[in-house]
Design a protein around this motif. Sequence first.
Motif, PDB file in Angstrom:
ATOM      1  N   THR A  50       0.852  -1.200   0.000  1.00 47.71           N
ATOM      2  CA  THR A  50       0.000   0.000   0.000  1.00 47.71           C
ATOM      3  C   THR A  50       0.876   1.234   0.000  1.00 47.71           C
ATOM      4  O   THR A  50       1.776   1.390   0.836  1.00 47.71           O
ATOM      5  CB  THR A  50      -0.911   0.012   1.237  1.00 47.71           C
ATOM      6  OG1 THR A  50      -1.733  -1.142   1.193  1.00 47.71           O
ATOM      7  CG2 THR A  50      -1.752   1.245   1.250  1.00 47.71           C
ATOM      8  N   ILE A  67      -6.847   7.695  -2.260  1.00 47.08           N
ATOM      9  CA  ILE A  67      -6.561   6.298  -1.979  1.00 47.08           C
ATOM     10  C   ILE A  67      -6.258   5.605  -3.293  1.00 47.08           C
ATOM     11  O   ILE A  67      -7.061   5.621  -4.229  1.00 47.08           O
ATOM     12  CB  ILE A  67      -7.739   5.611  -1.296  1.00 47.08           C
ATOM     13  CG1 ILE A  67      -8.058   6.321   0.035  1.00 47.08           C
ATOM     14  CG2 ILE A  67      -7.468   4.123  -1.054  1.00 47.08           C
ATOM     15  CD1 ILE A  67      -9.240   5.764   0.746  1.00 47.08           C
ATOM     16  N   MET A  69      -5.063   1.871  -4.654  1.00 51.32           N
ATOM     17  CA  MET A  69      -4.936   0.470  -4.270  1.00 51.32           C
ATOM     18  C   MET A  69      -4.196  -0.297  -5.344  1.00 51.32           C
ATOM     19  O   MET A  69      -4.484  -0.169  -6.553  1.00 51.32           O
ATOM     20  CB  MET A  69      -6.301  -0.179  -4.071  1.00 51.32           C
ATOM     21  CG  MET A  69      -7.121   0.480  -2.954  1.00 51.32           C
ATOM     22  SD  MET A  69      -8.638  -0.394  -2.650  1.00 51.32           S
ATOM     23  CE  MET A  69      -8.000  -1.930  -2.101  1.00 51.32           C
ATOM     24  N   LEU A  82      -8.730  -0.254 -11.428  1.00 49.48           N
ATOM     25  CA  LEU A  82      -8.322   0.770 -10.453  1.00 49.48           C
ATOM     26  C   LEU A  82      -7.683   1.948 -11.154  1.00 49.48           C
ATOM     27  O   LEU A  82      -7.881   3.100 -10.769  1.00 49.48           O
ATOM     28  CB  LEU A  82      -7.346   0.165  -9.427  1.00 49.48           C
ATOM     29  CG  LEU A  82      -7.972  -0.850  -8.458  1.00 49.48           C
ATOM     30  CD1 LEU A  82      -6.900  -1.466  -7.567  1.00 49.48           C
ATOM     31  CD2 LEU A  82      -9.058  -0.205  -7.628  1.00 49.48           C
ATOM     32  N   HIS A  86      -8.890   5.583 -10.896  1.00 45.09           N
ATOM     33  CA  HIS A  86      -8.020   6.717 -10.571  1.00 45.09           C
ATOM     34  C   HIS A  86      -8.156   7.809 -11.616  1.00 45.09           C
ATOM     35  O   HIS A  86      -8.124   8.999 -11.298  1.00 45.09           O
ATOM     36  CB  HIS A  86      -6.576   6.222 -10.470  1.00 45.09           C
ATOM     37  CG  HIS A  86      -5.592   7.319 -10.209  1.00 45.09           C
ATOM     38  ND1 HIS A  86      -5.525   8.003  -9.028  1.00 45.09           N
ATOM     39  CD2 HIS A  86      -4.626   7.850 -11.001  1.00 45.09           C
ATOM     40  CE1 HIS A  86      -4.573   8.917  -9.079  1.00 45.09           C
ATOM     41  NE2 HIS A  86      -4.004   8.825 -10.314  1.00 45.09           N
ATOM     42  N   TRP A  91     -11.630   9.272  -4.790  1.00 46.31           N
ATOM     43  CA  TRP A  91     -10.776   9.082  -3.592  1.00 46.31           C
ATOM     44  C   TRP A  91     -11.618   9.105  -2.314  1.00 46.31           C
ATOM     45  O   TRP A  91     -12.574   9.841  -2.194  1.00 46.31           O
ATOM     46  CB  TRP A  91      -9.720  10.184  -3.512  1.00 46.31           C
ATOM     47  CG  TRP A  91      -8.949  10.310  -4.782  1.00 46.31           C
ATOM     48  CD1 TRP A  91      -9.029  11.290  -5.708  1.00 46.31           C
ATOM     49  CD2 TRP A  91      -8.017   9.390  -5.276  1.00 46.31           C
ATOM     50  NE1 TRP A  91      -8.211  11.102  -6.765  1.00 46.31           N
ATOM     51  CE2 TRP A  91      -7.544   9.883  -6.523  1.00 46.31           C
ATOM     52  CE3 TRP A  91      -7.488   8.156  -4.840  1.00 46.31           C
ATOM     53  CZ2 TRP A  91      -6.612   9.233  -7.307  1.00 46.31           C
ATOM     54  CZ3 TRP A  91      -6.561   7.533  -5.620  1.00 46.31           C
ATOM     55  CH2 TRP A  91      -6.119   8.059  -6.828  1.00 46.31           C
ATOM     56  N   GLU A 120     -15.690   5.650   3.739  1.00 46.16           N
ATOM     57  CA  GLU A 120     -15.732   4.268   3.306  1.00 46.16           C
ATOM     58  C   GLU A 120     -16.434   3.369   4.316  1.00 46.16           C
ATOM     59  O   GLU A 120     -16.589   2.172   4.088  1.00 46.16           O
ATOM     60  CB  GLU A 120     -14.313   3.744   3.056  1.00 46.16           C
ATOM     61  CG  GLU A 120     -13.625   4.391   1.869  1.00 46.16           C
ATOM     62  CD  GLU A 120     -12.265   3.771   1.602  1.00 46.16           C
ATOM     63  OE1 GLU A 120     -11.884   2.838   2.367  1.00 46.16           O
ATOM     64  OE2 GLU A 120     -11.599   4.200   0.674  1.00 46.16           O
ATOM     65  N   THR A 193      -8.578   2.189   0.661  1.00 46.60           N
ATOM     66  CA  THR A 193      -7.886   3.039  -0.300  1.00 46.60           C
ATOM     67  C   THR A 193      -6.606   3.518   0.339  1.00 46.60           C
ATOM     68  O   THR A 193      -6.495   3.566   1.570  1.00 46.60           O
ATOM     69  CB  THR A 193      -8.762   4.232  -0.693  1.00 46.60           C
ATOM     70  OG1 THR A 193      -9.057   4.968   0.477  1.00 46.60           O
ATOM     71  CG2 THR A 193     -10.045   3.754  -1.366  1.00 46.60           C
ATOM     72  N   GLU A 195      -5.274   5.734   1.821  1.00 50.87           N
ATOM     73  CA  GLU A 195      -5.476   6.994   2.539  1.00 50.87           C
ATOM     74  C   GLU A 195      -5.477   6.678   4.031  1.00 50.87           C
ATOM     75  O   GLU A 195      -6.054   5.665   4.467  1.00 50.87           O
ATOM     76  CB  GLU A 195      -6.807   7.633   2.133  1.00 50.87           C
ATOM     77  CG  GLU A 195      -7.092   8.937   2.847  1.00 50.87           C
ATOM     78  CD  GLU A 195      -6.147  10.035   2.448  1.00 50.87           C
ATOM     79  OE1 GLU A 195      -6.023  10.999   3.233  1.00 50.87           O
ATOM     80  OE2 GLU A 195      -5.500   9.960   1.388  1.00 50.87           O
TER      81      GLU A 195
END
Length: 723
Positions: A50, A67, A69, A82, A86, A91, A120, A193, A195
């Motif tokens: 990560t 975030i 991944m 992903l 992005h 995010w 989340e 994520t 973050e």
Amino acid sequence: MTCAEGLSLQRVSAPFCIICLSTLRRHSSLSLCTVFQEDQFLSDSFHTHTRTHAHTPQRGHLQHRPIVMALPDTAPLLVGLLLLFHAFGAWAIVEVNMEDKVEVMAGETAQITCMFTTDEGLGGTTIQWFYVLPNKERQRIYNKEPMHEAAEQNTLFTHRISLNVNGTAAVLVIRDVGVRDNLEFICVIKTLTPEEAEGRTQLQVFKSPTFPTIEAVETGISVNEKDPSKIGSCRVKNGYPKPNITWYRNNMPLRNTPREVVVTSSTTIESSGLFSVQSELTMKVKKEDKDAVFYCEVIYFVPGATKMTESQHINITVYYLPTEVTIWVESPKGKIKEGDTLELRCDNNGNYPSSITTIKHQNSEYSVENKTMVRTNVKRLDGGVYECTFEETDNFEEISGSTKVSVNYLESAVITPKDSIAVMEGEELKASCNALSSLQTSTTWFKNEKLVSKGNTLSVKSATLETAGMYKCVVTVPEMEGMKTSSTLQVNVKGSPQILGPDVQEVETYETTVNLTCSATGFPAPTIMWTTSDGKNLNALQTETEDGAQSVVTFKITSNVKVFCNASNDFGSKVVEFNIKTILNTTLTTITSMPTISTTTRSTTTISSDTVVHTTPTTTTTTSTNTITDDTVQTPTKSPNIKKESKGFVIAIIIIAIFLLAILGSVLYFLYKKGRICGRSGKQDFSKRKSSKDNIVVEMKSDNTEEAILLGVNGEKQQPNDQ
């Protein structure tokens, strides 16, 4: 299972999961799904790879981090998704809020709260706790993942911490907090994520110190010291954070002042991590500091407050030179008289130990013990000025003080004329009494313990024989108890004698011996002579008394007699007459045709010169009859004028006489019946008249040793053969 906003995780069939990503935008939407093995999704490599954009957020504010991944190599399709996600800019947002500090007492339980929010949801959130090492590095102590949580092993908190999560609050609980736990703790929140957000809280631990102890210097401090001298030390132990010590003098705090006040402190960190602090006070003292109170104050901290405690108060001994010397009479209180014990006390307003104190009086020097000088049985010459001198032996400085002592006196009383005085009866008696004294005196005269006159002079206008006697002059000092003197004066009054009692005194007695007493007053002392009515001089013993003479005579009596006491001196004579009467007590027993028997008993009673006994005529009873009138013996009656002390003796004599008479009567009667007396036979007729010569009189005298004598009617003694 909800991953985050816009991210959903659904289980298809083990061991595969479908991940669906959807992004909602204002003008378009995209939904992507992929399938992969569950163990790959939950592996540590997921987190290891990560990528985190880590930075420290501002406290109390949310942090917004994108975030990103990274998926395993076995799922390239997911990577593409992903990357596509992005590209669309979807995010997650994480926020953490924590208190700046948490305060707790040592030994208690601390709770550090980490408040967090994330868009989340909680399903994929990871919570980690750290503390900051002295080198600023982090040490993780707790880790909570969606499927697993545990405290890190081999840390300071392994067995003392736990984590309570309630909604969006993660509370780190630390039990049995010690001062070594005074650290900064970090709470890190991570989502699926890439973050994360973190917050920091400083844990502050407090420990109250022990009660402060203070010690004063044992030796005295001189005001002449040039440098500051140590006053004392104060110590407090086992506090956290470090306690602070402040010195006070008479409730005023002392601060460091060059060459005047110096406060030095030292701190010791104990093995437990607690602080012990010692403070020492040195200062230049002044004379006023002899009464000053010193103490130390300890300030320490507790959660949310600051506390203070004081030590015990101490005093110090300050030596200083005197500026004044005082001497005074400690005892007796008030005026001093001869014979008292004088106690002088000397003191000064200094207290220097190296000093000598002396007291001088009329060029004589006396030693002083405990600032006191004692003189016993003082005289008037002991009065005067006493000077006390104080000498300091270090620099030989002297200072003196003085006082005047007065010793009061009262000399012996002197009477004029001295010892005795003789005045003629009817003339004036005059005498004076004086005693020299330093104070006002009072004079009184006494005779026989009775007050007769006040003042220095004793005066009697016309002296009588009663004026004669011993006079006592007493001189006192009214304002001082115990000051008294006295002297005596014998006063004699010249005149003819006077005999105590009446001129004629009656004396009655049963006895054959009489004691007579004659007391006479007069000056010169009279001479006492005793004579009887028949002109005989009696020998007597004469003694002088305080106011005359006394004589006692003892002689035998056979009948009533008069005795004269003649007291005479140069100025005349006086005679008193004693009439002495004997009392005869007679008991008769009459038997028919027997001679008449008469019994007389005499006894003597001593009569003092001050007692007069009135007499009754002597009684003699004689009875003669030819018929037996009574078979009993009658006892004589007693004269009512007989003195009580002679009754027992008289009764005894009477009983003995009766007993002897009974025996004698029986013998005579027996002889008479046998014809052995009076020329009669035992059978002589009782009816014959007896001759007068046949009557026999028996007389018994008071002396029991004398024989009973049989007398004829003519008074001649009868020979035994005549009977």
